[in-house]
Design an enzyme around this catalytic site. Sequence first.
Site, PDB file in Angstrom:
ATOM      1  N   ASP A  85       0.888  -1.163   0.000  1.00  0.00           N
ATOM      2  CA  ASP A  85       0.000   0.000   0.000  1.00  0.00           C
ATOM      3  C   ASP A  85       0.926   1.213   0.000  1.00  0.00           C
ATOM      4  O   ASP A  85       1.394   1.642   1.053  1.00  0.00           O
ATOM      5  CB  ASP A  85      -0.906   0.004   1.227  1.00  0.00           C
ATOM      6  CG  ASP A  85      -1.806   1.229   1.266  1.00  0.00           C
ATOM      7  OD1 ASP A  85      -2.360   1.598   0.214  1.00  0.00           O
ATOM      8  OD2 ASP A  85      -1.949   1.825   2.352  1.00  0.00           O
ATOM      9  N   ASP A  88      -2.896   1.048   7.012  1.00  0.00           N
ATOM     10  CA  ASP A  88      -1.929   0.897   5.922  1.00  0.00           C
ATOM     11  C   ASP A  88      -1.476  -0.558   5.796  1.00  0.00           C
ATOM     12  O   ASP A  88      -1.354  -1.080   4.684  1.00  0.00           O
ATOM     13  CB  ASP A  88      -0.726   1.829   6.132  1.00  0.00           C
ATOM     14  CG  ASP A  88      -1.146   3.283   6.156  1.00  0.00           C
ATOM     15  OD1 ASP A  88      -1.604   3.777   5.113  1.00  0.00           O
ATOM     16  OD2 ASP A  88      -1.045   3.916   7.221  1.00  0.00           O
ATOM     17  N   GLU A 107      -1.093  -1.801  -5.006  1.00  0.00           N
ATOM     18  CA  GLU A 107      -2.325  -1.074  -5.306  1.00  0.00           C
ATOM     19  C   GLU A 107      -2.047  -0.020  -6.374  1.00  0.00           C
ATOM     20  O   GLU A 107      -1.046   0.695  -6.314  1.00  0.00           O
ATOM     21  CB  GLU A 107      -2.880  -0.410  -4.047  1.00  0.00           C
ATOM     22  CG  GLU A 107      -4.224   0.235  -4.277  1.00  0.00           C
ATOM     23  CD  GLU A 107      -4.888   0.735  -3.006  1.00  0.00           C
ATOM     24  OE1 GLU A 107      -5.951   1.356  -3.134  1.00  0.00           O
ATOM     25  OE2 GLU A 107      -4.350   0.511  -1.902  1.00  0.00           O
TER      26      GLU A 107
END
Length: 156
Positions: free
Chosen positions: A7, A137, A65
């Site tokens: 992330d 996160d 991502e």
Amino acid sequence: MTVIGIDPGSRHFGYGIVDAKQMKLIHANTINLSHDISLPYRLKSIYEILLSMVEKYSPDEMAVEKIFVGKKITSSFVLGYARAIAFLVAAQKEIPVYEYSSTEIKKALTGYGRAHKVQVKSMVYNFLHIDKKISYDCADALAVAICHINSKTNFM
């Protein structure tokens, strides 16, 4: 097979390593960096920590991502730098990289592509049987890894 989920962020960079066969958490953390540190030094820190984690845990694949471009274009560029660090580490260690959109990740975990962060985090806890508190996160990074594992399982 182990997967490291990423992330990306220049101030809060989440990563998590999952054993795909056992669907088990191996390691997860968030790299938290102060806004007072200049961007090049934050990126350097991300690089050094991520490289050391990849060397320590030797993941087979990396799932990252994708960037969502919103109203703040500048933020998207900075996010792109953090993603580039992950890609660089993967390339150096010859780890294949797979990318997933936020919608794909949410749908893979909750069945709904517009799920809230709390729902995604809850599903991460359920999938990996986590009994300790993790940051959003970390949860997001683990969600990317789970999404990738599910996508490979569904197509094999």
